[in-house]
Motif scaffolding. Structure first.
Motif, short mmCIF file in Angstrom:
data_model
loop_
_atom_site.label_atom_id
_atom_site.label_comp_id
_atom_site.label_asym_id
_atom_site.label_seq_id
_atom_site.Cartn_x
_atom_site.Cartn_y
_atom_site.Cartn_z
N MET A 23 0.72 -1.17 -0.01
CA MET A 23 0.05 -0.08 -0.26
C MET A 23 0.99 1.30 0.03
N GLU A 24 0.61 2.18 -0.71
CA GLU A 24 1.11 3.55 -0.73
C GLU A 24 0.43 4.58 -0.07
N ALA A 25 0.95 5.61 0.70
CA ALA A 25 0.36 6.48 1.16
C ALA A 25 0.56 7.96 0.30
N VAL A 26 -0.71 8.46 0.29
CA VAL A 26 -0.95 9.60 -0.64
C VAL A 26 -1.31 10.88 0.58
N TYR A 27 -0.79 11.99 0.37
CA TYR A 27 -1.09 12.77 1.52
C TYR A 27 -1.53 14.10 0.75
N GLY A 28 -2.14 15.08 1.88
CA GLY A 28 -2.63 16.19 1.28
C GLY A 28 -4.05 16.50 0.92
N ILE A 29 -4.83 17.56 1.20
CA ILE A 29 -6.05 17.66 0.82
C ILE A 29 -6.36 17.74 -0.64
N ASN A 30 -5.80 18.26 -1.67
CA ASN A 30 -6.09 18.26 -2.90
C ASN A 30 -5.89 16.82 -3.43
N PRO A 31 -4.83 16.18 -3.58
CA PRO A 31 -4.54 14.92 -3.85
C PRO A 31 -5.63 13.87 -3.39
N ILE A 32 -6.01 13.85 -2.20
CA ILE A 32 -7.20 13.10 -1.75
C ILE A 32 -8.29 13.17 -2.28
N LYS A 33 -8.78 14.54 -2.73
CA LYS A 33 -10.14 14.99 -3.23
C LYS A 33 -9.95 14.65 -4.52
N SER A 34 -8.81 14.83 -5.17
CA SER A 34 -8.71 14.32 -6.79
C SER A 34 -9.08 12.73 -6.81
N LEU A 35 -8.61 11.96 -6.15
CA LEU A 35 -8.75 10.50 -6.03
C LEU A 35 -10.20 10.45 -5.66
N LEU A 36 -10.79 10.71 -4.47
CA LEU A 36 -12.08 10.70 -4.45
C LEU A 36 -13.09 11.22 -5.56
N SER A 37 -12.72 12.03 -6.55
CA SER A 37 -13.60 12.45 -7.54
C SER A 37 -13.65 11.48 -8.59
N ARG A 38 -12.68 10.34 -8.56
CA ARG A 38 -12.77 9.38 -9.51
C ARG A 38 -14.06 8.59 -9.23
N GLN A 39 -14.70 8.00 -10.28
CA GLN A 39 -15.75 7.22 -10.46
C GLN A 39 -15.54 5.89 -9.68
N GLU A 40 -14.11 5.23 -9.86
CA GLU A 40 -13.63 4.20 -9.13
C GLU A 40 -12.46 4.66 -8.47
N THR A 41 -12.26 5.16 -7.25
CA THR A 41 -11.37 5.63 -6.54
C THR A 41 -10.37 4.40 -6.10
N PRO A 42 -8.95 4.67 -5.95
CA PRO A 42 -8.03 3.63 -5.72
C PRO A 42 -7.87 3.60 -4.20
N LEU A 43 -8.59 4.41 -3.50
CA LEU A 43 -8.38 4.59 -2.20
C LEU A 43 -8.87 3.51 -1.33
N LYS A 44 -8.43 3.05 -0.40
CA LYS A 44 -8.60 2.10 0.49
C LYS A 44 -8.84 2.30 2.00
N ARG A 45 -8.46 3.25 2.25
CA ARG A 45 -8.60 3.74 3.86
C ARG A 45 -8.18 5.28 3.67
N ILE A 46 -8.63 6.19 4.43
CA ILE A 46 -8.22 7.21 4.69
C ILE A 46 -8.11 7.63 6.41
N GLN A 94 -19.92 8.16 1.62
CA GLN A 94 -20.72 7.74 0.29
C GLN A 94 -20.21 6.75 -0.59
N LYS A 95 -18.85 6.80 -0.57
CA LYS A 95 -18.01 5.71 -1.30
C LYS A 95 -17.68 4.44 -0.43
N LYS A 96 -18.18 4.41 0.85
CA LYS A 96 -17.83 3.22 1.66
C LYS A 96 -16.36 3.24 1.85
#
Length: 245
Positions: A1-24, A44-46
Protein backbone atom coordinates in the motif's frame (compact mmCIF):
# COMPACT_ATOMS: atom_id res chain seq x y z
CA UNK A 1 0.00 0.00 0.00
CA UNK A 2 1.13 3.54 -0.75
CA UNK A 3 0.38 6.65 1.30
CA UNK A 4 -0.97 9.69 -0.58
CA UNK A 5 -1.21 12.85 1.48
CA UNK A 6 -2.58 16.37 1.26
CA UNK A 7 -6.11 17.71 0.81
CA UNK A 8 -6.03 18.24 -2.99
CA UNK A 9 -4.54 14.81 -3.84
CA UNK A 10 -7.12 13.06 -1.64
CA UNK A 11 -9.96 15.09 -3.17
CA UNK A 12 -8.67 14.26 -6.63
CA UNK A 13 -8.69 10.53 -5.90
CA UNK A 14 -12.16 10.71 -4.36
CA UNK A 15 -13.49 12.48 -7.46
CA UNK A 16 -12.87 9.39 -9.59
CA UNK A 17 -15.81 7.17 -10.35
CA UNK A 18 -13.73 4.21 -9.16
CA UNK A 19 -11.31 5.55 -6.55
CA UNK A 20 -8.17 3.57 -5.72
CA UNK A 21 -8.33 4.71 -2.09
CA UNK A 22 -8.64 1.86 0.39
CA UNK A 23 -8.60 3.83 3.64
CA UNK A 24 -8.32 7.45 4.84
CA UNK A 25 -6.54 8.48 8.03
CA UNK A 26 -7.19 11.89 9.60
CA UNK A 27 -5.19 13.60 12.34
CA UNK A 28 -6.93 13.90 15.71
CA UNK A 29 -8.65 17.28 15.98
CA UNK A 30 -8.37 18.06 12.26
CA UNK A 31 -11.47 19.82 11.00
CA UNK A 32 -12.71 22.42 8.54
CA UNK A 33 -14.87 22.50 5.41
CA UNK A 34 -12.32 20.71 3.20
CA UNK A 35 -11.91 17.84 5.66
CA UNK A 36 -15.68 17.59 6.15
CA UNK A 37 -16.14 17.38 2.39
CA UNK A 38 -13.60 14.56 2.19
CA UNK A 39 -15.28 12.71 5.06
CA UNK A 40 -18.69 13.01 3.39
CA UNK A 41 -17.33 11.77 0.04
CA UNK A 42 -15.49 8.88 1.69
CA UNK A 43 -18.60 7.76 3.52
CA UNK A 44 -20.64 7.89 0.30
CA UNK A 45 -18.04 5.65 -1.35
CA UNK A 46 -17.84 3.42 1.76
CA UNK A 47 -14.13 4.07 2.29
CA UNK A 48 -13.06 3.31 5.88
CA UNK A 49 -12.04 6.35 7.97
CA UNK A 50 -9.90 6.46 11.05
CA UNK A 51 -8.45 9.15 13.32
CA UNK A 52 -4.89 8.90 14.61
CA UNK A 53 -2.27 11.14 16.20
CA UNK A 54 -0.42 13.66 14.04
CA UNK A 55 2.83 11.88 14.91
CA UNK A 56 1.43 8.68 13.42
CA UNK A 57 0.59 10.54 10.20
CA UNK A 58 4.10 12.08 10.13
CA UNK A 59 5.60 8.59 10.27
CA UNK A 60 3.20 7.15 7.72
CA UNK A 61 3.78 9.96 5.21
CA UNK A 62 7.50 10.30 5.93
CA UNK A 63 6.82 14.04 6.02
CA UNK A 64 5.04 16.59 8.23
CA UNK A 65 3.47 18.20 5.13
CA UNK A 66 0.42 15.94 4.99
CA UNK A 67 -2.11 18.64 6.03
CA UNK A 68 -3.55 16.25 8.58
CA UNK A 69 -4.89 13.68 6.10
CA UNK A 70 -3.51 10.57 4.41
CA UNK A 71 -5.07 8.10 2.01
CA UNK A 72 -3.85 4.55 1.51
CA UNK A 73 -4.01 3.18 -2.01
CA UNK A 74 -2.35 0.65 -4.29
CA UNK A 75 0.92 1.81 -5.86
CA UNK A 76 0.73 4.52 -8.53
CA UNK A 77 -0.19 3.10 -11.94
CA UNK A 78 1.72 4.49 -14.92
CA UNK A 79 -0.05 4.87 -18.26
CA UNK A 80 0.90 3.30 -21.57
CA UNK A 81 2.42 5.58 -24.19
CA UNK A 82 -0.59 5.06 -26.44
CA UNK A 83 -2.83 6.33 -23.61
CA UNK A 84 -1.10 9.70 -23.96
CA UNK A 85 -1.70 9.75 -27.72
CA UNK A 86 -5.43 9.24 -27.12
CA UNK A 87 -5.66 11.95 -24.45
CA UNK A 88 -5.69 15.16 -26.49
CA UNK A 89 -7.32 18.09 -24.69
CA UNK A 90 -10.76 18.55 -26.35
CA UNK A 91 -10.32 22.36 -26.41
CA UNK A 92 -7.08 22.19 -28.43
CA UNK A 93 -6.55 21.22 -32.04
CA UNK A 94 -3.18 19.46 -31.65
CA UNK A 95 -1.35 17.20 -29.25
CA UNK A 96 1.25 18.28 -26.71
CA UNK A 97 3.36 15.72 -24.85
CA UNK A 98 6.06 16.57 -22.30
CA UNK A 99 9.16 14.40 -22.15
CA UNK A 100 11.34 14.83 -19.05
CA UNK A 101 14.98 13.81 -19.26
CA UNK A 102 16.43 13.07 -15.81
CA UNK A 103 14.38 15.44 -13.65
CA UNK A 104 15.56 14.53 -10.15
CA UNK A 105 13.72 16.90 -7.82
CA UNK A 106 10.23 15.64 -6.81
CA UNK A 107 9.01 19.23 -6.36
CA UNK A 108 10.06 20.10 -9.91
CA UNK A 109 8.42 16.97 -11.29
CA UNK A 110 5.19 17.71 -9.43
CA UNK A 111 5.16 21.34 -10.58
CA UNK A 112 5.76 20.35 -14.22
CA UNK A 113 2.92 17.81 -14.09
CA UNK A 114 0.63 20.47 -12.62
CA UNK A 115 1.37 23.01 -15.38
CA UNK A 116 1.01 20.29 -18.03
CA UNK A 117 -2.44 19.45 -16.70
CA UNK A 118 -3.50 23.10 -16.47
CA UNK A 119 -2.29 23.96 -19.99
CA UNK A 120 -3.84 21.08 -21.88
CA UNK A 121 -0.99 18.60 -22.38
CA UNK A 122 -1.86 15.02 -23.33
CA UNK A 123 0.46 13.71 -20.66
CA UNK A 124 4.04 13.36 -19.45
CA UNK A 125 6.79 10.85 -20.30
CA UNK A 126 9.59 10.05 -17.85
CA UNK A 127 12.41 7.50 -18.13
CA UNK A 128 12.63 4.50 -15.82
CA UNK A 129 16.18 5.36 -14.66
CA UNK A 130 18.00 8.48 -13.43
CA UNK A 131 14.80 10.37 -12.63
CA UNK A 132 12.33 11.08 -9.88
CA UNK A 133 9.38 8.69 -10.00
CA UNK A 134 5.79 9.54 -9.12
CA UNK A 135 5.81 9.38 -5.33
CA UNK A 136 3.38 10.80 -2.74
CA UNK A 137 5.61 13.91 -2.55
CA UNK A 138 5.30 14.39 -6.32
CA UNK A 139 1.53 13.88 -6.20
CA UNK A 140 1.22 16.52 -3.47
CA UNK A 141 3.50 18.96 -5.35
CA UNK A 142 1.25 18.48 -8.39
CA UNK A 143 -1.81 19.37 -6.26
CA UNK A 144 -3.27 16.01 -7.24
CA UNK A 145 -3.00 16.55 -10.99
CA UNK A 146 -0.64 13.55 -11.25
CA UNK A 147 -3.78 11.51 -10.60
CA UNK A 148 -5.62 13.21 -13.47
CA UNK A 149 -2.98 13.36 -16.22
CA UNK A 150 -1.53 10.20 -17.85
CA UNK A 151 2.14 9.70 -17.00
CA UNK A 152 4.09 7.09 -18.95
CA UNK A 153 7.44 5.60 -17.98
CA UNK A 154 9.70 4.32 -20.77
CA UNK A 155 13.08 2.60 -20.84
CA UNK A 156 14.62 4.57 -23.72
CA UNK A 157 13.82 8.21 -24.52
CA UNK A 158 15.63 8.18 -27.87
CA UNK A 159 13.61 5.23 -29.15
CA UNK A 160 10.44 6.84 -27.82
CA UNK A 161 11.25 10.01 -29.78
CA UNK A 162 11.64 7.92 -32.95
CA UNK A 163 8.27 6.30 -32.28
CA UNK A 164 6.59 9.68 -31.78
CA UNK A 165 8.23 11.13 -34.92
CA UNK A 166 6.70 8.27 -36.88
CA UNK A 167 3.36 9.32 -35.40
CA UNK A 168 3.81 12.82 -36.86
CA UNK A 169 5.23 14.69 -33.85
CA UNK A 170 7.82 17.48 -33.99
CA UNK A 171 10.36 17.41 -31.15
CA UNK A 172 11.26 20.69 -29.40
CA UNK A 173 14.09 20.66 -26.87
CA UNK A 174 14.28 23.39 -24.24
CA UNK A 175 17.88 24.58 -24.12
CA UNK A 176 19.47 27.66 -22.54
CA UNK A 177 21.53 28.12 -25.70
CA UNK A 178 18.86 27.16 -28.22
CA UNK A 179 18.85 28.85 -31.62
CA UNK A 180 15.26 30.11 -31.59
CA UNK A 181 13.49 31.94 -28.80
CA UNK A 182 9.97 30.78 -28.07
CA UNK A 183 8.35 34.08 -29.14
CA UNK A 184 9.69 33.57 -32.67
CA UNK A 185 9.01 29.84 -32.88
CA UNK A 186 5.77 28.53 -34.36
CA UNK A 187 4.50 25.45 -32.52
CA UNK A 188 2.33 24.07 -35.30
CA UNK A 189 1.23 20.46 -35.43
CA UNK A 190 1.86 17.70 -32.93
CA UNK A 191 4.44 18.77 -30.33
CA UNK A 192 6.74 16.94 -27.94
CA UNK A 193 8.45 19.32 -25.51
CA UNK A 194 11.66 17.87 -24.05
CA UNK A 195 13.01 19.28 -20.78
CA UNK A 196 16.36 18.30 -19.28
CA UNK A 197 17.73 17.85 -15.79
CA UNK A 198 18.17 20.66 -13.30
CA UNK A 199 21.98 20.60 -13.53
CA UNK A 200 22.89 19.39 -17.02
CA UNK A 201 19.89 19.95 -19.25
CA UNK A 202 18.99 17.50 -21.99
CA UNK A 203 21.47 14.66 -22.48
CA UNK A 204 23.44 14.84 -25.77
CA UNK A 205 21.93 11.71 -27.37
CA UNK A 206 18.41 12.96 -26.68
CA UNK A 207 19.28 16.50 -27.79
CA UNK A 208 20.45 15.21 -31.18
CA UNK A 209 17.01 13.74 -31.74
CA UNK A 210 15.28 17.12 -31.32
CA UNK A 211 14.05 18.87 -34.46
CA UNK A 212 14.36 22.31 -32.82
CA UNK A 213 16.22 23.68 -29.81
CA UNK A 214 14.31 26.57 -28.27
CA UNK A 215 15.15 29.07 -25.55
CA UNK A 216 13.32 31.61 -23.38
CA UNK A 217 14.42 35.24 -23.83
CA UNK A 218 15.56 36.73 -20.53
CA UNK A 219 17.74 39.38 -18.88
CA UNK A 220 20.01 39.18 -15.86
CA UNK A 221 23.13 37.22 -15.03
CA UNK A 222 21.62 33.73 -14.92
CA UNK A 223 21.58 31.78 -18.18
CA UNK A 224 18.49 29.68 -17.52
CA UNK A 225 15.27 29.31 -15.52
CA UNK A 226 14.45 26.61 -13.01
CA UNK A 227 13.19 23.68 -15.12
CA UNK A 228 9.68 23.77 -13.64
CA UNK A 229 9.41 27.51 -14.34
CA UNK A 230 10.73 27.02 -17.88
CA UNK A 231 8.19 24.25 -18.45
CA UNK A 232 5.35 26.57 -17.47
CA UNK A 233 6.57 29.47 -19.61
CA UNK A 234 7.05 27.39 -22.76
CA UNK A 235 3.77 25.53 -22.36
CA UNK A 236 1.95 28.81 -21.91
CA UNK A 237 3.45 30.14 -25.14
CA UNK A 238 2.26 27.00 -26.93
CA UNK A 239 -1.17 27.35 -25.30
CA UNK A 240 -1.51 31.02 -26.34
CA UNK A 241 -0.50 30.25 -29.92
CA UNK A 242 -3.09 27.50 -30.12
CA UNK A 243 -5.79 29.69 -28.65
CA UNK A 244 -5.27 32.02 -31.62
CA UNK A 245 -5.76 29.24 -34.18
Amino acid sequence: MEAVYGINPIKSLLSRQETPLKRIIIADGRSGPAIKGIIDSARQKKIPLEWRSRQHLDELAGSPDHQGIIGLRDSFAYADLDDLLKNRCPQLSNDLILMLDSILDPQNLGSIIRSAYCLGANGVIIPTDRTASVTPAVIKASAGSAEQLPIARVTNLSQTIDYLKNKGFWIYGADAHGRKNIREQSFDGQVVLVLGSEARGIRPLVKKKCDYLITIPMTGTFDSFNVAVAAGIIQYEIFIQRQRE
